[in-house]
Design an enzyme around this catalytic site. Structure first.
Site, PDB file in Angstrom:
ATOM      1  CE  LYS A 176      12.872 -44.845  54.424  1.00 54.77           C
ATOM      2  NZ  LYS A 176      13.405 -45.806  55.604  1.00 54.77           N
ATOM      3  NE  ARG A 198      10.232 -38.686  48.194  1.00 48.57           N
ATOM      4  CZ  ARG A 198       9.307 -37.800  48.139  1.00 48.57           C
ATOM      5  NH1 ARG A 198       8.881 -38.927  48.272  1.00 48.57           N
ATOM      6  NH2 ARG A 198       8.830 -36.911  47.495  1.00 48.57           N
ATOM      7  CG  HIS A 209       5.618 -35.626  51.711  1.00 49.24           C
ATOM      8  ND1 HIS A 209       4.330 -35.098  51.879  1.00 49.24           N
ATOM      9  CD2 HIS A 209       6.149 -37.230  51.848  1.00 49.24           C
ATOM     10  CE1 HIS A 209       3.701 -36.874  51.635  1.00 49.24           C
ATOM     11  NE2 HIS A 209       4.899 -37.683  52.002  1.00 49.24           N
TER      12      HIS A 209
END
Length: 970
Positions: free
Chosen positions: A606, A647, A177
């Site tokens: 999100k 996250r 990531h």
């Protein structure tokens, strides 16, 4: 400690250390050396800066720090404008140098903090249960303390603890990531700076050592400063894989056996007089680097093949070194009959072999050294394993046969186990339990592939392939079929024998790519791979489609298929989806009582905001565990957590201990993403602490589960989650001009210039927030220190609960004090507020947002303040982080640097976006670039920039600096 009175108006600070001592609170503990460490590093850097670029630049950097420190101390927003005026008129090269200097000083402050934390650990004066950042957390789960506590306080017998450990597996999954914003070149230099600082403060250091270390420290600080901080090209997936594997090579490889020995010691100290068996999978490592093709067109079948072969080469290299060390160690002649017969067979079949490509033991080994004969043969096969992988990587073919190399872990383990048994039979168990045991444990942990590569793909891509097949066969469009028909057809094909994939199937590039990936799975050894993960999974047909494609492409040992549930609606329906899957007889026969499910923290946050996502993740895990129990399936949950709280990030052991009861049961997978890899595995002691945290917390969760929430807590959480989601979406989804505001008020549109990952920032070009990946979404709000995705909706939820019934305020306090899940959720939110600053967010609005949108930004900042106040009331705290003075002290130290970079970033964005913005040029600061007619070398590093000279590099440096200061990126 210097006096803490504020400096007089005419007083000039000649060292940043003087200003630091006005700001930083007194010692937090007797062993607190943070200020001392930081002052040493920063003073060294400022001297280097002056030597290289002259006193004017040094003085300017100090003045910027002092103005920022004034703002941090008093909250006077006029100081931000004063700082902006200083920064905007800089010549291009000076702007880059100033941004680079502040970034470098911030990195040094982080290093000082890391050394201070390691110092406190060594002194065993660690504060338990704090909420510091993951990488430098003062939080701990000590394996020895955990084992003793389970026996003495929880009432478990030593044998029960031993059995639980033998059946426990923690699988840490390295992912590419794009959140590691620092270059590896700089990370390595930082490690050397950290080591110099640690050694300088050792008790037994001599004057000569001190002088040499001081020279080395200055050399490394200067080398880091003279290195370009910016990646000038986007990394490839192969480069990301090499980056990830460097941690395996440098710290994890030796760290695993060292940690397992500590587990042996901890077991001995509770009365277990046997070692943890080497064939116990206590720790495993996997990777997504080169296997995660979801939304990343750069991860092709060829890339997947390359990274698997490269990993096998790396593994063989590491094993060859270990075997040669063992050949020196096992010089004994006594052995059991079984080993003697094998050694004689190998000796006679090898002839007078001379292997000139070995440095050690290159001639034929005599039969009176039987262990060396056996290990020499193992080394030969490892050499062939490495060379075969090298040939396949280079040209796709190899003259070395698979039979002359190792192709399975069992084949590799057998001669090593033979040596171990022989030593034990001959009374040499103490020798067997040395390096040989370490090697056996490494083989069982890392296998022949070093890490197992997960494959991840979006469900729609599989639908495309199946649809192409059914359309070509003339039986209709699979895409248009309802779920029942899809399942019926897939199962009939899976139960049948006929080949389904026609050779003349018309294929788009995307379809060829998906099929090509399955062919790679069929070609390479099965032990190269972990599970096949389907993102955006919604139905059983998504899983069955992958099972069918594996069969059609000839995958001999099909990969376990793992659905990933990440959006809020998918998490809500996940238990029902899993139950429908378990109700399929064919599938139950296939999985043999084991299923893995992945839950995604990023996209759920999100989609609905952090509070709602956290609660829905909690409920989904509980309910899926109950479904699995009903069907007699052992469920392993795979947690897709990022580094930031937005996250799913946070200190490891707290995250594990706050999971619902009966959801881990000794088996857990967790992603280790981006910058978190460096924080967890960048140094040997960090690797040890990481393995300890995961192991101890997983064991404790199973043997001493957290409390289940009371019915009234659940009811209140359900109600608050609905309100939080509505509030969050009313802003992020329904507010007509939110996307415009977001893109104006943050550096989101400029994020891609950082080149911090191979993956595009969006799943699809164009579109709004829904198409934006979670990392740039969180990254953008982290940069402005507003952290909107983490707190938005939380205040409204609290307010709703209290307005509905004033007694709910006491219920919320009770939840905070008694329920680990709720406490961790709120404490992590408090940590985010400690790092946030609505005044800084307001500066971005003032400079970058359209006039008619500024009231909207003001409303959001008011909600931020209201949410923070409610949070503190529920937690019973007067001030932010009052319970964690260590983190508070570190933030006070870092914040003036971050504020300077924030102001620099906001004004640089203004200059990039508004060509009419007027600045007053300042005379050059650096003596190196004093000639205004000669373009500075710094500016020429980025000749392709579409912006005026220096602006893009300055912007990127501020992004990297703020990420370093927040100790998170995305």
């Amino acid at each position: 400690m210097a006096s803490t009175k504020a400096p007089g108006p005419g007083e000039k600070h000649h060292s940043i250390d003087a200003q630091l001592r006005q700001l930083v609170p007194g010692k937090v503990s007797e062993d607190d050396k943070l200020i001392e460490y930081d002052a040493l590093l920063v003073d060294r850097f400022l001297n280097i800066l002056q030597d290289l670029h002259g006193p004017s630049l040094r003085e300017f950097v100090q003045e910027c720090y002092e103005v920022s420190a004034d703002y941090e101390g008093k909250g006077d927003t006029t100081k931000l404008g004063e700082l902006g005026a200083k920064l905007t008129g800089l010549a291009p090269a000076d702007a880059i140098l100033v941004a680079s200097s502040i970034l470098h000083m911030l990195n040094l402050a982080n290093l000082a903090e890391e050394v201070q934390i390691a110092h406190r650990r060594r002194n065993s004066k660690l504060k338990k249960g704090g909420f510091a950042d993951e990488g430098s957390a003062t939080t701990e789960s000590d394996i020895e303390e955990t084992l003793k506590r389970l026996v003495s306080e929880v009432g478990k017998s030593p044998e029960e603890v031993f059995e639980a450990l033998k059946n426990q597996t923690v699988d840490l999954v390295f992912t590419a990531h794009p959140t590691q914003s620092a270059r590896r070149s700089l990370l390595q230099k930082n490690a050397r700076i950290r080591n110099c600082l640690t050694q300088l403060n050792a008790k037994d250091i001599t004057d000569d050592d001190k002088q040499e270390l001081d020279e080395a420290l200055q050399r490394e600080i200067q080398a880091a400063f003279r290195t370009d901080e910016i990646r000038r090209a986007q990394p490839t997936p192969q480069a990301e894989m090499r980056y990830g594997m460097s941690y395996i090579h440098e710290t994890v490889w030796k760290g695993v056996p060292k940690f397992l020995r500590r587990v042996d010691t901890a077991l001995k100290n509770i009365g277990i007089n046997e070692r943890l068996p080497y064939n116990v999978s206590l720790i495993r490592f996997s990777s997504w680097m080169g296997g995660d093709r979801d939304g990343n067109p750069r991860v092709t079948p060829e890339v997947t093949r390359d990274v698997c072969l490269l990993a096998r080469m790396m593994a063989a290299n590491l094993y060859i070194d270990q075997i040669e060390e063992l050949m020196f160690e096992l010089s004994m002649w006594r052995c059991n009959d079984e080993l003697r017969v094998r050694a004689e067979e190998l000796h006679s079949s090898s002839g007078s072999k001379v292997t000139k490509y070995y440095i050690e033991f290159w001639k034929q080994i005599p039969p009176n050294e039987p262990y060396r004969v056996i290990l020499g043969h193992v080394r030969d096969k490892l050499y062939n394993t490495r060379e075969r992988a090298r040939h396949l990587l280079a040209s796709g073919v190899s003259e070395i046969s698979a039979e002359s190399s190792f192709t399975s872990i069992e084949e590799f383990l057998e001669p090593l186990e033979l040596c171990y048994k022989s030593l034990c039979d001959c009374g040499d168990k103490a020798i067997a339990d040395g390096s040989l045991l370490d090697l056996l444990r490494q083989v069982f942990t890392f296998g022949l592939s070093l890490v197992k590569l997960d494959i991840r793909q979006e469900s729609e891509r599989h639908t495309d392939v199946i649809d192409a097949i059914t359309t070509h066969l003339g039986i209709g469009s699979y895409r248009e079929w309802p779920e029942d028909k899809r399942q019926e057809w897939l199962l009939s094909e899976l139960r049948g024998k006929r080949p389904l994939l026609p050779p003349d199937l018309p294929q788009t590039d995307e379809i060829a790519d998906v099929i090509g990936a399955f062919h790679v799975l069929a070609e390479l050894p099965p032990d190269s791979f972990g599970p096949y993960i389907i993102s955006m999974a919604t139905a059983p047909s998504d899983v069955l489609a992958v099972e069918l494609l594996q069969r059609e492409c000839g995958v001999r040992q099909p990969l376990p298929v793992v659905p990933l549930f990440e959006r809020l609606a998918d998490l809500q329906s996940a238990p029902a989806s899993v139950e429908r899957l378990f109700s399929v007889d064919w599938y139950m026969d296939r999985i043999k009582g084991k299923q893995q499910v992945m839950v995604g923290y990023s996209d759920s946050g999100k989609d609905a905001g952090r509070l709602s996502a956290a609660w829905q993740l909690y409920r989904a895990q509980e309910e899926m565990a109950q479904v699995a129990k009903r069907y007699g399936v052992k469920l392993t949950l795979f947690h897709g957590r990022g580094g930031t709280v937005g996250r799913g990030g946070g200190p490891t052991h707290l995250a594990i201990l706050s999971q619902p009861p009966d959801t881990i049961n000794g088996s857990i997978r967790v992603t280790v993403q981006g910058e978190v890899i460096e924080f967890c595995f960048g140094e040997e002691h960090l690797c040890f602490q990481t393995l300890q945290r995961f192991t101890a917390a997983t064991l404790e969760h199973g043997m001493h589960p957290p409390v289940s929430p009371k019915p009234e807590w659940r009811k209140l959480m359900d109600e608050m989650a609905v309100v939080a989601t509505e509030e969050y979406r009313s802003v992020v989804v329904k507010e007509a001009r939110f996307v415009e505001y977001f893109r104006s008020a943050t550096p989101e549109t400029e994020y891609g210039r950082m080149n911090i990952g191979s993956r595009p920032a969006k799943r699809r070009p164009g579109g709004g927030i829904t198409t934006l990946r979670a990392i740039p979404w969180i990254f953008s709000w982290t940069q402005t220190r507003f952290h909107l995705p983490v707190w938005l909706g939380v205040g409204a939820a609290f307010k709703f609960a209290i307005d509905k019934d004033v007694r709910n305020f006491q219920v919320l306090k009770e939840m905070y004090n008694e329920w680990p899940f709720f406490r961790v959720t709120l404490d992590l939110l408090e940590m985010v507020f400690a790092k946030g600053d609505p005044g800084i967010a307001g500066l971005y609005d003032e400079l970058l947002v359209a006039e008619e949108l500024k009231p909207f930004g003001k409303q959001l900042r008011d909600k931020y303040v209201e949410t923070q106040q409610l949070l503190l009331q529920i937690a019973g705290h007067k001030d932010i982080l009052e319970g964690d003075p260590f983190l508070k002290q570190g933030l006070v130290l870092r914040n003036p640097y971050i504020t300077t970079l924030n102001v620099f970033q906001a004004y640089t964005l203004k200059r990039i976006r508004d060509p009419n913005f007027k600045v007053t040029p300042q005379p050059p600061l650096s003596k190196e670039f004093a000639d205004e007619n000669k373009p500075a070398g710094l500016v020429k590093l980025n000749p392709a920039s579409e912006y005026p000279p220096g602006l893009e590099d300055t912007l990127i440096l501020t992004m990297k600096g703020i990420a370093a200061g927040m100790q998170n990126t995305g």
